[in-house]
Scaffold this active site. Structure first.
Site, short mmCIF file in Angstrom:
data_model
loop_
_atom_site.label_atom_id
_atom_site.label_comp_id
_atom_site.label_asym_id
_atom_site.label_seq_id
_atom_site.Cartn_x
_atom_site.Cartn_y
_atom_site.Cartn_z
CD GLU A 136 -8.45 13.74 -28.91
OE1 GLU A 136 -8.84 12.91 -28.07
OE2 GLU A 136 -7.28 14.06 -29.05
CG HIS A 167 -4.79 11.46 -31.82
ND1 HIS A 167 -5.69 10.43 -31.92
CD2 HIS A 167 -4.89 11.91 -30.54
CE1 HIS A 167 -6.32 10.29 -30.76
NE2 HIS A 167 -5.85 11.16 -29.91
NE ARG A 179 -0.32 4.68 -23.20
CZ ARG A 179 -0.66 4.23 -21.99
NH1 ARG A 179 -0.38 3.00 -21.62
NH2 ARG A 179 -1.28 5.02 -21.15
CG HIS A 234 -9.54 8.61 -28.64
ND1 HIS A 234 -8.98 8.27 -27.43
CD2 HIS A 234 -8.98 9.78 -28.99
CE1 HIS A 234 -8.12 9.21 -27.07
NE2 HIS A 234 -8.10 10.14 -28.00
#
Ligand code: ZN
Length: 310
Positions: A115, A172, A192, A97
């Site tokens: 996150e 991740h 992605r 991200h």
């Protein structure tokens, strides 16, 4: 006294999703490949509805826009956090991200995404992908160009109750058999990097290699998690992470205890067991917000909860 805001979750189907959101949490899921429960969310892609009280039927984003006093008059265009439960029946794509700055410039003013994951369930040999092995950007580009995915990604063993902070720029992926509670910035921006060459309806899902290379931090550095813990024979409250976007804690209760809600708002998710809050029954899978100035709340029962605030 202000009311507790109970929320109706929003569900998302995914090629990698399963049925554990129904079998473990009792949710009424839309498909047998349901991947995500957006449990506390005001994001435009999944805006939760208030279930009870004066604001029943309104969305969380409406409440944020029209009754900011419930959130301690916190600043910001959007309710800043998003709490999800993710059921990965299959491996998720390997992703990364952006941070706020990169997302603001490249994704129409969106927030970036920091996150963190609390592992709710996993297989005995459960694993996740967290980090990579490239020493610098050049090596990263080269390994990606040569498709040396197994050399590149860091795979780690996990067990129930483990906790990980995933800063922007961190490679991740959740792997098959894992159920996590994710606390994150309210953003849906994912780049992605690799999708195991899988087909979705006969097609490869889009990759975002250039943006991934832009934002991946080199070399990878793990974030230290865990902090102070307080308690007595009835409860334990443990800090899992404190970062600029959120603080996340775990409360383990066996008995009863009074806690203080002195934050702009407090997100609460019951992840195990059952009990009550100020006389209202709650159980595994319940999610709610304690608004600003709620003051003292009384928890009773045998249960584990994850709470978060800004
Ligand atoms: Zn992510």
């Amino acid at each position: 006294m202000r009311e507790i805001l109970f929320l109706e979750p929003v569900f998302k189907s995914a090629i990698w999703g399963g049925t554990k959101l129904s079998s473990i949490y009792g949710y009424d899921i839309p498909t047998d490949h349901t991947g995500e429960c957006w449990a506390i969310s005001a994001h435009q892609n999944g805006d939760c509805t208030i279930k009870n009280g004066e604001y029943a039927g309104q969305t969380l984003s409406w409440l944020w826009d029209n009754h900011r006093e419930l959130f301690g008059n916190a600043k910001g265009d959007v309710f800043p956090l998003l709490i999800k439960i993710i059921d990965a029946k299959a491996d998720l794509s390997i992703q990364v991200h952006p941070d706020d700055e990169y997302a603001n410039v490249n994704e129409n003013g969106s927030l970036g995404k920091t996150e963190c994951w609390y592992i709710l369930e996993c297989d005995d040999d459960g694993k996740i992908v967290l980090g990579h092995n490239a020493k610098d950007k050049e090596e990263l580009k080269q390994m990606i160009a040569e498709k040396r995915w197994q050399d590149l990604i860091k795979v780690r063993s996990i067990k129930k109750g483990d906790f990980f902070q995933i800063n922007p720029g961190t490679v991740h992926a959740i792997k098959a058999g894992t159920v996590i509670l994710e606390t994150q910035q309210s953003s849906d921006i994912t780049y992605r990097l690799y999708d195991y060459d899988r087909l979705d309806n006969g097609k490869l899902r889009e990759l975002h290699i250039d943006k991934s290379i832009d934002v991946i931090d080199c070399p990878h550095v793990d974030v230290e998690v865990g902090g102070n813990s307080i308690g007595d024979e009835n409860y334990r409250m443990e800090e899992l992470i404190q970062c600029p976007f959120y603080t996340v804690k775990k409360i383990s209760l066996s008995g009863e205890h009074d806690f203080e809600q002195n934050h702009p708002f407090l997100n609460v998710s019951v992840i195990e067991g059952s009990g009550e809050i100020d006389g209202t029954p709650i159980k595994k899978g319940s999610h709610f917000i304690l608004p600003a100035d709620y003051g003292t709340y009384h928890l009773k029962g045998n249960m584990d909860l994850i709470v978060s605030h800004i």
